[in-house]
Enzyme design. Structure first.
Site, PDB file in Angstrom:
ATOM      1  N   GLU A  13      -0.166  -5.360   6.060  1.00 35.88           N
ATOM      2  CA  GLU A  13       1.119  -5.483   5.348  1.00 35.88           C
ATOM      3  C   GLU A  13       2.044  -6.478   6.043  1.00 35.88           C
ATOM      4  O   GLU A  13       2.731  -7.270   5.387  1.00 35.88           O
ATOM      5  CB  GLU A  13       1.790  -4.111   5.256  1.00 35.88           C
ATOM      6  CG  GLU A  13       1.073  -3.162   4.297  1.00 35.88           C
ATOM      7  CD  GLU A  13       1.563  -1.729   4.353  1.00 35.88           C
ATOM      8  OE1 GLU A  13       1.304  -0.991   3.400  1.00 35.88           O
ATOM      9  OE2 GLU A  13       2.199  -1.332   5.350  1.00 35.88           O
ATOM     10  N   ASP A  69       8.616   3.344   4.753  1.00 40.83           N
ATOM     11  CA  ASP A  69       8.874   4.738   5.147  1.00 40.83           C
ATOM     12  C   ASP A  69      10.337   4.951   5.493  1.00 40.83           C
ATOM     13  O   ASP A  69      10.874   6.039   5.266  1.00 40.83           O
ATOM     14  CB  ASP A  69       7.972   5.110   6.326  1.00 40.83           C
ATOM     15  CG  ASP A  69       6.511   4.995   5.946  1.00 40.83           C
ATOM     16  OD1 ASP A  69       6.097   5.711   5.009  1.00 40.83           O
ATOM     17  OD2 ASP A  69       5.794   4.166   6.522  1.00 40.83           O
ATOM     18  N   THR A 129       0.846  -1.196   0.000  1.00 41.37           N
ATOM     19  CA  THR A 129       0.000   0.000   0.000  1.00 41.37           C
ATOM     20  C   THR A 129       0.879   1.243   0.000  1.00 41.37           C
ATOM     21  O   THR A 129       1.957   1.240   0.603  1.00 41.37           O
ATOM     22  CB  THR A 129      -0.894  -0.017   1.256  1.00 41.37           C
ATOM     23  OG1 THR A 129      -1.755  -1.153   1.170  1.00 41.37           O
ATOM     24  CG2 THR A 129      -1.751   1.242   1.364  1.00 41.37           C
ATOM     25  N   GLY A 130       0.421   2.304  -0.674  1.00 45.28           N
ATOM     26  CA  GLY A 130       1.183   3.553  -0.712  1.00 45.28           C
ATOM     27  C   GLY A 130       1.413   3.983  -2.145  1.00 45.28           C
ATOM     28  O   GLY A 130       0.998   3.296  -3.086  1.00 45.28           O
ATOM     29  N   SER A 131       2.088   5.118  -2.311  1.00 46.72           N
ATOM     30  CA  SER A 131       2.259   5.650  -3.665  1.00 46.72           C
ATOM     31  C   SER A 131       3.228   4.806  -4.499  1.00 46.72           C
ATOM     32  O   SER A 131       3.021   4.634  -5.702  1.00 46.72           O
ATOM     33  CB  SER A 131       2.739   7.101  -3.593  1.00 46.72           C
ATOM     34  OG  SER A 131       3.943   7.188  -2.859  1.00 46.72           O
ATOM     35  N   LYS A 151      14.402   7.002   1.334  1.00 49.27           N
ATOM     36  CA  LYS A 151      13.900   6.171   2.434  1.00 49.27           C
ATOM     37  C   LYS A 151      15.014   5.420   3.163  1.00 49.27           C
ATOM     38  O   LYS A 151      14.779   4.808   4.200  1.00 49.27           O
ATOM     39  CB  LYS A 151      12.880   5.156   1.895  1.00 49.27           C
ATOM     40  CG  LYS A 151      11.712   5.757   1.140  1.00 49.27           C
ATOM     41  CD  LYS A 151      10.802   6.520   2.070  1.00 49.27           C
ATOM     42  CE  LYS A 151       9.574   7.099   1.389  1.00 49.27           C
ATOM     43  NZ  LYS A 151       8.672   6.152   0.821  1.00 49.27           N
ATOM     44  N   GLY A 165       6.062  -0.891  -0.300  1.00 46.89           N
ATOM     45  CA  GLY A 165       6.897   0.272  -0.028  1.00 46.89           C
ATOM     46  C   GLY A 165       7.336   0.292   1.427  1.00 46.89           C
ATOM     47  O   GLY A 165       7.050  -0.628   2.195  1.00 46.89           O
TER      48      GLY A 165
HETATM   49  C1  5RP Z   1       1.641   2.045   4.085  1.00 42.69           C
HETATM   50  C2  5RP Z   1       3.117   1.908   4.021  1.00 42.69           C
HETATM   51  C3  5RP Z   1       3.781   2.441   2.800  1.00 42.69           C
HETATM   52  O1  5RP Z   1       4.450   1.389   2.193  1.00 42.69           O
HETATM   53  C4  5RP Z   1       4.759   3.487   3.203  1.00 42.69           C
HETATM   54  O2  5RP Z   1       4.041   4.512   3.896  1.00 42.69           O
HETATM   55  C5  5RP Z   1       5.467   4.097   1.985  1.00 42.69           C
HETATM   56  O3  5RP Z   1       4.571   4.847   1.242  1.00 42.69           O
HETATM   57  P1  5RP Z   1       4.990   5.590  -0.092  1.00 42.69           P
HETATM   58  O4  5RP Z   1       5.355   4.541  -1.087  1.00 42.69           O
HETATM   59  O5  5RP Z   1       3.766   6.366  -0.470  1.00 42.69           O
HETATM   60  O6  5RP Z   1       6.149   6.483   0.230  1.00 42.69           O
HETATM   61  O7  5RP Z   1       3.752   1.395   4.898  1.00 42.69           O
HETATM   62  O8  5RP Z   1       1.130   1.603   5.311  1.00 42.69           O
END
Ligand code: 5RP
Length: 279
Positions: A130, A111, A52-54, A148, A109
């Site tokens: 996740e 953070d 989940t995420g961009s 990251k 993905g």
């Molecule tokens: C969602 C997550 C995402 O993988 C994480 O926040 C990274 O997001 P993005 O790809 O938008 O930077 O852990 O719960």
């Protein structure tokens, strides 16, 4: 860059993707390069966990392209309602985890990523699903832009999913526990979505822990999950096998913790033109 916990707590992560039609920022190109590289690791017949995420949204689009253009046959287990919606939209077969039982690969993905491939996840509030999906997989591949990668986890606030019932008590217990932990900050905040508390797919809340630096992520992950009301924390310890790190110039570095290998390649970002213009 559009980021931050409150922002990520909503479906608006797709907007970040859509923004790239007007400006293909290096960070978005980096996410795309990582996602595309990981999508090419998926083979016919695989059962795949979708993060989940961009960045994960790019992965889903790239896999959708392979399904449409190459007839790739996969079964996917999404880690959130929003990923499930996107996966179906792009023509990927979606099944529940309990039907799949075990997955060949999960791609997601993160953070923050440290040198041992331990992670902070949950910026999108989906870390519970996740973590379950990733640990039910032969391997977890993490896709991310180079920003990251960190020396030590903790600059990004650590998400902790807590039950709605007694969440203030859980918060107080977490704060008490942090006093004896090797961390630099101890503030906690309830994640909001506008003027209301953010609610996860499971109907829970998220507390964000502003720790600045986590000295012992393994210990903290274990201790947090002992606190009544805590459902799951966003530390992923020894779960990630491989990271695919994208750079704004199309460079992609793949690091595998099991084999100890690191490979580097450069992607021609013009390849993404069709995908970008679809948005
Ligand atoms: C969602 C997550 C995402 O993988 C994480 O926040 C990274 O997001 P993005 O790809 O938008 O930077 O852990 O719960």
């Amino acid at each position: 860059m559009l980021s931050g916990v409150t922002y990520r707590a909503s479906n608006l992560y797709l907007l970040e993707t859509l923004n790239m039609t007007s400006d293909l920022s290096p960070i978005v190109q980096a996410k795309y390069a990582a996602a595309k590289t990981a999508a090419d690791m998926v083979q016919d017949g695989m059962k795949v966990g979708l993060g989940t995420g961009s960045t994960a949204a790019w992965l889903v689009r790239c896999l959708g392209d392979r399904v449409r253009d190459q007839g790739l046959k996969i079964w996917a287990v999404p880690t959130s309602t929003r990923t499930a919606v996107l996966a179906r939209e792009v023509g990927i077969n979606v099944i529940p985890l309990d039907e799949a039982k075990w997955l060949d690969m999960t791609i997601d993905g993160a953070d923050e990523i440290d040198s041992e491939l331990n992670l902070i996840k949950g910026g999108g509030g989906a870390h519970l699903q996740e973590k379950i999906v990733a640990t039910a997989s032969d391997q977890m591949v993490v896709i991310a832009d180079a920003g990251k990668v960190v020396d030590a986890l903790g600059t990004f606030p650590l998400p902790v999913e807590v039950l709605h019932f007694g969440w203030r008590t859980s918060q107080m217990l977490i704060e008490e526990t942090l006093v004896s932990m090797d961390v630099l900050g101890r503030k906690t905040s309830l994640r909001m979505a506008g003027d209301r508390p953010f609610v996860t797919d499971e109907g829970n809340h998220v507390l964000d822990l502003h720790l600045n630096r986590i000295g012992n992520p393994r210990q903290l992950a274990l201790v947090l999950n002992q606190i009544p009301g805590v459902v799951e924390n966003g530390l992923f310890i020894d779960i990630c096998d491989r990271v695919v790190i994208g750079h704004g110039d199309g460079r992609v570095v793949v690091r595998d913790i099991t084999t100890g290998t690191e490979t580097s390649s450069t992607m021609d970002l013009d390849e993404g033109d069709n995908l970008f213009s679809d948005l």
